[in-house]
Design an enzyme around this catalytic site. Structure first.
Site, short mmCIF file in Angstrom:
data_model
loop_
_atom_site.label_atom_id
_atom_site.label_comp_id
_atom_site.label_asym_id
_atom_site.label_seq_id
_atom_site.Cartn_x
_atom_site.Cartn_y
_atom_site.Cartn_z
N HIS A 145 -8.61 -0.98 -5.90
CA HIS A 145 -7.68 -0.14 -6.66
C HIS A 145 -6.86 0.72 -5.71
CE1 HIS A 145 -11.61 1.86 -6.37
NE2 HIS A 145 -10.97 3.02 -6.32
N LEU A 146 -5.60 0.90 -6.07
CA LEU A 146 -4.74 1.87 -5.41
C LEU A 146 -4.77 3.15 -6.24
CD1 LEU A 146 -1.53 -0.27 -4.65
CD2 LEU A 146 -3.56 0.02 -3.21
N ASN B 53 -9.55 3.52 -0.93
CA ASN B 53 -10.78 3.77 -0.18
C ASN B 53 -11.51 2.45 0.03
OD1 ASN B 53 -10.38 6.60 -0.15
ND2 ASN B 53 -11.18 6.75 -2.24
N GLY C 45 -15.51 6.95 0.68
CA GLY C 45 -15.58 7.54 -0.65
C GLY C 45 -15.38 6.56 -1.77
N ILE D 170 -9.85 8.95 -14.78
CA ILE D 170 -10.60 9.77 -15.73
C ILE D 170 -10.86 11.18 -15.19
CG2 ILE D 170 -12.96 9.20 -14.99
CD1 ILE D 170 -13.59 8.67 -17.99
#
Ligand code: AMP
Length: 113
Positions: free
Chosen positions: A99-100, A86, A92, A31
């Site tokens: 998730h990649l 992360n 972060g 997003i």
């Protein structure tokens, strides 16, 4: 995991701009993109982060990278791309569902900040 943002995206309760979906993995556009192509590749199953993966997740991990490869090919990222995950707040991570990040379409600095 009803308080998990990405579980809600998997469930279709929050809209996403999907570029891939199968029985185990979905991929959708970030997003707040940090590159011309910025896609998140996630397992449908809730796994908090890469640190929580086990040997039993080997096939799933290969599938996540396989979907990243397909998305990169579809986006024409023939000059290369970066895959980042992360792990934890110091790195972060803000959404605690594995998730990649697939980032491409511009040169990348190294090391990341
Ligand atoms: P991380 O900081 O590594 O946990 O990455 C989380 C990513 O999720 C960030 O790049 C956000 O911009 C992205 N993000 C947050 N909410 C959404 C959403 N509703 N749809 C797509 N991407 C999102």
């Amino acid at each position: 995991m009803m308080d998990c943002l990405f579980c809600k995206i998997v469930a279709g309760e929050i809209p996403s701009d999907q570029v891939h979906a199968d029985d185990e993995v979905i991929a959708f556009r970030d997003i707040a993109p940090r590159a011309p192509t910025h896609v998140l590749v996630i397992p449908r199953r809730h796994i908090p982060d890469a640190h929580a993966l086990t040997d039993a997740d080997g096939d799933l991990l290969a599938k996540l990278f396989g979907v990243a490869r397909k998305v990169a090919d579809d986006a024409g990222l023939s000059e290369g791309y970066r895959v980042v995950t992360n792990v934890g707040s110091d790195a972060g991570q803000t959404v605690f569902h594995l998730h990649l990040h697939l980032l491409g379409g511009r040169p990348m600095a190294w090391p990341p900040g």
